[in-house]
Write a protein that holds these residues in place. Structure first.
Motif, PDB file in Angstrom:
ATOM      1  N   VAL A 122      16.604  40.432 -19.652  1.00  0.00           N
ATOM      2  CA  VAL A 122      16.562  40.976 -21.007  1.00  0.00           C
ATOM      3  C   VAL A 122      15.510  40.253 -21.849  1.00  0.00           C
ATOM      4  N   ARG A 123      15.426  38.938 -21.717  1.00  0.00           N
ATOM      5  CA  ARG A 123      14.376  38.184 -22.445  1.00  0.00           C
ATOM      6  C   ARG A 123      12.988  38.671 -22.030  1.00  0.00           C
ATOM      7  N   LEU A 124      12.807  38.913 -20.734  1.00  0.00           N
ATOM      8  CA  LEU A 124      11.513  39.420 -20.261  1.00  0.00           C
ATOM      9  C   LEU A 124      11.230  40.821 -20.806  1.00  0.00           C
ATOM     10  N   ILE A 125      12.267  41.643 -20.906  1.00  0.00           N
ATOM     11  CA  ILE A 125      12.102  42.981 -21.485  1.00  0.00           C
ATOM     12  C   ILE A 125      11.657  42.851 -22.941  1.00  0.00           C
ATOM     13  N   PHE A 126      12.325  42.002 -23.695  1.00  0.00           N
ATOM     14  CA  PHE A 126      11.995  41.844 -25.113  1.00  0.00           C
ATOM     15  C   PHE A 126      10.605  41.273 -25.329  1.00  0.00           C
ATOM     16  N   SER A 127      10.153  40.418 -24.426  1.00  0.00           N
ATOM     17  CA  SER A 127       8.813  39.835 -24.572  1.00  0.00           C
ATOM     18  C   SER A 127       7.728  40.792 -24.072  1.00  0.00           C
ATOM     19  N   GLY A 128       8.139  41.873 -23.409  1.00  0.00           N
ATOM     20  CA  GLY A 128       7.179  42.831 -22.878  1.00  0.00           C
ATOM     21  C   GLY A 128       6.693  42.495 -21.481  1.00  0.00           C
ATOM     22  N   GLU A 129       7.247  41.436 -20.893  1.00  0.00           N
ATOM     23  CA  GLU A 129       6.809  41.023 -19.561  1.00  0.00           C
ATOM     24  C   GLU A 129       7.487  41.819 -18.441  1.00  0.00           C
ATOM     25  N   GLU A 130       8.671  42.365 -18.704  1.00  0.00           N
ATOM     26  CA  GLU A 130       9.379  43.181 -17.721  1.00  0.00           C
ATOM     27  C   GLU A 130       9.180  44.644 -18.094  1.00  0.00           C
ATOM     28  N   SER A 131       8.530  45.385 -17.218  1.00  0.00           N
ATOM     29  CA  SER A 131       8.221  46.781 -17.469  1.00  0.00           C
ATOM     30  C   SER A 131       9.445  47.659 -17.259  1.00  0.00           C
ATOM     31  N   LEU A 132       9.625  48.622 -18.156  1.00  0.00           N
ATOM     32  CA  LEU A 132      10.685  49.612 -18.012  1.00  0.00           C
ATOM     33  C   LEU A 132      10.127  51.023 -17.886  1.00  0.00           C
ATOM     34  N   GLY A 133       8.847  51.177 -18.144  1.00  0.00           N
ATOM     35  CA  GLY A 133       8.239  52.496 -18.242  1.00  0.00           C
ATOM     36  C   GLY A 133       8.379  53.384 -17.022  1.00  0.00           C
ATOM     37  N   CYS A 134       8.410  52.817 -15.840  1.00  0.00           N
ATOM     38  CA  CYS A 134       8.489  53.609 -14.615  1.00  0.00           C
ATOM     39  C   CYS A 134       9.901  53.699 -14.048  1.00  0.00           C
ATOM     40  N   VAL A 135      10.862  53.166 -14.765  1.00  0.00           N
ATOM     41  CA  VAL A 135      12.249  53.232 -14.310  1.00  0.00           C
ATOM     42  C   VAL A 135      12.823  54.579 -14.763  1.00  0.00           C
ATOM     43  N   PRO A 136      13.401  55.363 -13.849  1.00  0.00           N
ATOM     44  CA  PRO A 136      13.962  56.659 -14.232  1.00  0.00           C
ATOM     45  C   PRO A 136      15.022  56.533 -15.327  1.00  0.00           C
ATOM     46  N   PHE A 137      15.074  57.533 -16.194  1.00  0.00           N
ATOM     47  CA  PHE A 137      15.987  57.531 -17.336  1.00  0.00           C
ATOM     48  C   PHE A 137      17.435  57.284 -16.919  1.00  0.00           C
ATOM     49  N   GLU A 138      17.896  57.952 -15.872  1.00  0.00           N
ATOM     50  CA  GLU A 138      19.283  57.791 -15.414  1.00  0.00           C
ATOM     51  C   GLU A 138      19.587  56.341 -15.047  1.00  0.00           C
ATOM     52  N   TYR A 139      18.613  55.672 -14.434  1.00  0.00           N
ATOM     53  CA  TYR A 139      18.793  54.284 -14.031  1.00  0.00           C
ATOM     54  C   TYR A 139      18.853  53.364 -15.250  1.00  0.00           C
ATOM     55  N   MET A 145       2.725  44.139 -20.703  1.00  0.00           N
ATOM     56  CA  MET A 145       2.046  42.910 -20.348  1.00  0.00           C
ATOM     57  C   MET A 145       2.401  42.584 -18.889  1.00  0.00           C
ATOM     58  N   ALA A 146       1.438  42.700 -18.008  1.00  0.00           N
ATOM     59  CA  ALA A 146       1.663  42.433 -16.585  1.00  0.00           C
ATOM     60  C   ALA A 146       1.795  40.936 -16.346  1.00  0.00           C
ATOM     61  N   ARG A 147       2.586  40.605 -15.345  1.00  0.00           N
ATOM     62  CA  ARG A 147       2.761  39.190 -15.011  1.00  0.00           C
ATOM     63  C   ARG A 147       2.743  39.023 -13.504  1.00  0.00           C
ATOM     64  N   ILE A 148       2.564  37.800 -13.090  1.00  0.00           N
ATOM     65  CA  ILE A 148       2.729  37.447 -11.686  1.00  0.00           C
ATOM     66  C   ILE A 148       4.176  36.999 -11.547  1.00  0.00           C
ATOM     67  N   LEU A 149       4.866  37.518 -10.537  1.00  0.00           N
ATOM     68  CA  LEU A 149       6.273  37.178 -10.365  1.00  0.00           C
ATOM     69  C   LEU A 149       6.446  35.679 -10.136  1.00  0.00           C
ATOM     70  N   SER A 150       7.381  35.103 -10.876  1.00  0.00           N
ATOM     71  CA  SER A 150       7.701  33.680 -10.733  1.00  0.00           C
ATOM     72  C   SER A 150       8.663  33.496  -9.562  1.00  0.00           C
ATOM     73  N   GLU A 151       8.942  32.251  -9.245  1.00  0.00           N
ATOM     74  CA  GLU A 151       9.934  31.970  -8.193  1.00  0.00           C
ATOM     75  C   GLU A 151      11.296  32.547  -8.580  1.00  0.00           C
ATOM     76  N   MET A 152      11.640  32.459  -9.874  1.00  0.00           N
ATOM     77  CA  MET A 152      12.915  33.022 -10.322  1.00  0.00           C
ATOM     78  C   MET A 152      12.915  34.541 -10.153  1.00  0.00           C
ATOM     79  N   ASP A 153      11.812  35.191 -10.509  1.00  0.00           N
ATOM     80  CA  ASP A 153      11.700  36.641 -10.342  1.00  0.00           C
ATOM     81  C   ASP A 153      11.895  37.032  -8.881  1.00  0.00           C
ATOM     82  N   ILE A 154      11.218  36.332  -8.005  1.00  0.00           N
ATOM     83  CA  ILE A 154      11.304  36.617  -6.570  1.00  0.00           C
ATOM     84  C   ILE A 154      12.728  36.390  -6.065  1.00  0.00           C
ATOM     85  N   GLY A 155      13.370  35.329  -6.535  1.00  0.00           N
ATOM     86  CA  GLY A 155      14.751  35.064  -6.152  1.00  0.00           C
ATOM     87  C   GLY A 155      15.683  36.187  -6.589  1.00  0.00           C
TER      88      GLY A 155
END
Length: 114
Positions: free
Chosen positions: A66-83, A1-11
């Motif tokens: 972590v809350r964003l990850i669980f809600s599907g708003e924070e993408s992990l798919g393109c993050v390398p496995f090692e990271y 689920m794509a999102r527009i970055l919030s002020e907190m995200d940008i911070g």
């Protein structure tokens, strides 16, 4: 689920990647929709640098991600496995093994868009 970055995200992004001057992915040409993929793929020199930057997050900021990850708003798919492995280990140390296991499962269930 794509999102527009919030002020907190940008911070958070500016804290872990102070060299970030814009929010446009050079690979896809679209605005960032998450924090971890650009941190891993555009700003971190390597996995150790990624972990160093993740360790800058306060517990509250880490819980927020972590809350964003669980809600599907924070993408992990393109993050390398090692990271992601280092991220999950950090979550385990700071937030507990149960939460880390759920983050790992979220990563396993995600995939990078084509």
């Amino acid at each position: 689920m794509a999102r527009i970055l919030s002020e907190m995200d940008i911070g958070i992004l500016k804290m872990v990647a102070p060299e970030c001057e814009g929010y446009l992915c050079s690979g896809s040409g679209v605005n960032y929709r998450s924090i971890l993929p650009p941190l891993a793929n555009h700003y971190s020199k390597d996995a150790d640098d990624f972990l160093r930057r993740i360790k800058l997050l306060s517990i509250c900021e880490l819980k927020y991600l972590v809350r964003l990850i669980f809600s599907g708003e924070e993408s992990l798919g393109c993050v390398p496995f090692e990271y992601i492995t280092l991220f999950v280990e950090n979550v385990s140390e700071r937030l507990g093994e149960d939460i880390a296991a759920k983050v790992k499962k979220s990563y396993e269930d995600s995939e990078c868009p084509a």
